[in-house]
Scaffold this active site. Structure first.
Site, PDB file in Angstrom:
ATOM      1  CD  GLU A 102       3.666   9.018  10.987  1.00 56.93           C
ATOM      2  OE1 GLU A 102       3.085   9.998  10.501  1.00 56.93           O
ATOM      3  OE2 GLU A 102       4.248   8.162  10.304  1.00 56.93           O
TER       4      GLU A 102
ATOM      5  CG  ASN B  59       4.601   2.748  14.023  1.00 54.82           C
ATOM      6  OD1 ASN B  59       5.689   2.202  14.203  1.00 54.82           O
ATOM      7  ND2 ASN B  59       4.144   3.069  12.818  1.00 54.82           N
TER       8      ASN B  59
ATOM      9  CG  HIS C 187      10.459   5.679   7.147  1.00 58.47           C
ATOM     10  ND1 HIS C 187      10.258   4.741   6.153  1.00 58.47           N
ATOM     11  CD2 HIS C 187       9.306   5.745   7.841  1.00 58.47           C
ATOM     12  CE1 HIS C 187       9.018   4.264   6.248  1.00 58.47           C
ATOM     13  NE2 HIS C 187       8.420   4.850   7.261  1.00 58.47           N
TER      14      HIS C 187
ATOM     15  CD  GLU D 226       5.821   2.996   9.070  1.00 57.35           C
ATOM     16  OE1 GLU D 226       6.167   3.912   8.299  1.00 57.35           O
ATOM     17  OE2 GLU D 226       4.814   3.065   9.801  1.00 57.35           O
TER      18      GLU D 226
ATOM     19  CG  ASP E 152      12.030   3.115   3.805  1.00 58.45           C
ATOM     20  OD1 ASP E 152      12.399   3.975   4.631  1.00 58.45           O
ATOM     21  OD2 ASP E 152      10.955   3.190   3.178  1.00 58.45           O
TER      22      ASP E 152
HETATM   23  O1  G2I Z   1       5.235   8.083   4.587  1.00 59.13           O
HETATM   24  C1  G2I Z   1       5.804   6.824   4.833  1.00 59.13           C
HETATM   25  C2  G2I Z   1       5.127   6.117   5.992  1.00 59.13           C
HETATM   26  C3  G2I Z   1       5.383   6.887   7.289  1.00 59.13           C
HETATM   27  N1  G2I Z   1       4.810   6.187   8.429  1.00 59.13           N
HETATM   28  C4  G2I Z   1       3.384   5.833   8.312  1.00 59.13           C
HETATM   29  C5  G2I Z   1       3.107   5.113   7.005  1.00 59.13           C
HETATM   30  O2  G2I Z   1       1.721   4.851   6.888  1.00 59.13           O
HETATM   31  C6  G2I Z   1       3.617   5.900   5.828  1.00 59.13           C
HETATM   32  O3  G2I Z   1       3.293   5.160   4.642  1.00 59.13           O
HETATM   33  C7  G2I Z   1       2.984   5.925   3.525  1.00 59.13           C
HETATM   34  C8  G2I Z   1       2.735   4.981   2.347  1.00 59.13           C
HETATM   35  O4  G2I Z   1       3.916   4.261   2.090  1.00 59.13           O
HETATM   36  C9  G2I Z   1       2.348   5.785   1.115  1.00 59.13           C
HETATM   37  O5  G2I Z   1       1.933   4.893   0.076  1.00 59.13           O
HETATM   38  O6  G2I Z   1       1.836   6.697   3.766  1.00 59.13           O
HETATM   39  C10 G2I Z   1       1.574   7.568   2.678  1.00 59.13           C
HETATM   40  C11 G2I Z   1       0.455   8.521   3.056  1.00 59.13           C
HETATM   41  O7  G2I Z   1       0.839   9.384   4.052  1.00 59.13           O
HETATM   42  C12 G2I Z   1       1.213   6.752   1.438  1.00 59.13           C
HETATM   43  O8  G2I Z   1       1.072   7.602   0.323  1.00 59.13           O
HETATM   44  C13 G2I Z   1      -0.223   7.723  -0.160  1.00 59.13           C
HETATM   45  C14 G2I Z   1      -0.221   8.849  -1.191  1.00 59.13           C
HETATM   46  O9  G2I Z   1       0.230  10.052  -0.554  1.00 59.13           O
HETATM   47  C15 G2I Z   1      -1.584   9.040  -1.718  1.00 59.13           C
HETATM   48  O10 G2I Z   1      -1.563  10.024  -2.732  1.00 59.13           O
HETATM   49  C16 G2I Z   1      -2.140   7.725  -2.251  1.00 59.13           C
HETATM   50  O11 G2I Z   1      -3.482   7.874  -2.657  1.00 59.13           O
HETATM   51  O12 G2I Z   1      -0.704   6.532  -0.762  1.00 59.13           O
HETATM   52  C17 G2I Z   1      -2.035   6.643  -1.173  1.00 59.13           C
HETATM   53  C18 G2I Z   1      -2.528   5.277  -1.637  1.00 59.13           C
HETATM   54  O13 G2I Z   1      -1.765   4.810  -2.722  1.00 59.13           O
END
Ligand code: G2I
Length: 280
Positions: free
Chosen positions: A130, A172, A208, A235, A237
């Site tokens: 990103e 990515n 996404h 990724e 969805d």
């Molecule tokens: O935002 C969706 C994805 C976009 N592309 C990059 C990916 O790495 C990203 O994944 C998401 C995860 O699915 C989430 O699970 O990335 C987020 C963070 O930017 C993740 O969320 C975070 C929460 O914001 C936090 O509060 C939490 O502590 O997950 C953390 C771990 O559970």
């Protein structure tokens, strides 16, 4: 799960991988685990290989969760995507507070240590995640990493190649699923990297998606493939609504239509796992 069965069968039949994002603490949680092990032949850490997780304090590394994911995959003949070595988000606090040469050196050390630890065990690394701006500029996103100099991305890729020579190295990003200013900015970077011998093997289209698929989706995959890199749907969805199942089919068919589209990963296994809210 039934969507996974259909996509997975199509991908496997054509020799492509079919992956899911998961986390180590979900490997034994039901029904997540049963579906993960039955339907997928590739996994990626949703969060646990990110910088904040693998290097919570500078030069102090935590590979426990990633090691568990890799062991789970290897025991079942699954491959592993690595997500992600460098990203402006989810940095540990100490890195967020850094800039300039200190941050550049910390980035290089991070890549060396993390890609080095899992050397030979990662199918593809999202080396940089990103780094391009949304909107019409086609340029880079501002971040502490970008402010270390425009060459930070190529330095990251060269470092990753040396640390794990057999991993495919991917760039990515999201909102790059059709032909638009952002995906064209990335396209131009990849073309430049190929021309100058900067090591890059693949482009990840996160995908996404909302309620319709960009009509240039397949054409966009094809133009990256024509540069001589693989494309991976990293990724996937899709927002709920009347068109959801149809869109999973459209995405799968677009990937199957391009020889260099080598795999599809969905971001989560079951709806309750998803980072997306109930609203979408
Ligand atoms: O935002 C969706 C994805 C976009 N592309 C990059 C990916 O790495 C990203 O994944 C998401 C995860 O699915 C989430 O699970 O990335 C987020 C963070 O930017 C993740 O969320 C975070 C929460 O914001 C936090 O509060 C939490 O502590 O997950 C953390 C771990 O559970």
């Amino acid at each position: 799960a039934s969507a996974a069965s259909t996509l997975g069968a199509a991908a496997a039949e054509s020799g492509r991988y079919f992956g899911a994002a998961t986390n180590s603490f979900m490997l034994n949680r039901q029904p997540h685990a049963t579906v993960l092990n039955r339907e997928f032949n590739s996994i990626v850490a949703e969060n646990e290989m990110k910088w904040y997780h693998t290097e919570p304090n500078q030069n102090q590394f935590n590979f426990t969760a990633g090691d568990q994911l890799i062991a789970h995959a290897r025991a079942r003949g699954m491959t592993v995507r690595g997500h992600t070595l460098v990203w402006h988000a989810q940095q540990p606090q100490w890195a967020q507070n850094m800039s300039g040469t200190a941050l550049r050196n910390a980035m290089i050390n991070h890549i060396n240590r993390v890609a080095g630890h899992w050397r030979g065990q990662i199918h593809s690394w999202d080396v940089v995640n990103e780094a391009f701006a949304d909107g019409g500029s086609g340029g880079r996103r501002d971040s502490n990493l970008q402010r270390t100099g425009n060459d930070w991305i190529e330095v990251a890729f060269r470092t990753a190649r040396a640390a794990d020579p057999n991993a495919k190295l991917c760039y990515n990003d999201y909102n790059t699923d059709g032909i638009n200013a952002k995906s064209t900015g990335i396209y131009n970077m990849v073309r430049d990297f190929k021309a100058r011998g900067v090591p890059i093997d693949c482009v990840g289209l996160q995908s996404h998606l909302g309620t319709s698929l960009d009509p240039t989706y397949q054409q966009n995959i094809q133009r990256f493939a024509d540069l001589g890199v693989d494309v991976q749907i990293t990724e996937l969805d899709i927002q709920q609504g009347g068109n959801q199942a149809n869109m999973y089919g459209q995405v799968t068919r677009a990937c199957l239509a391009v020889a260099r589209c080598t795999g599809i990963t969905v971001w989560g296994v079951l709806d309750p796992d998803s980072w997306r809210t109930g609203a979408n």
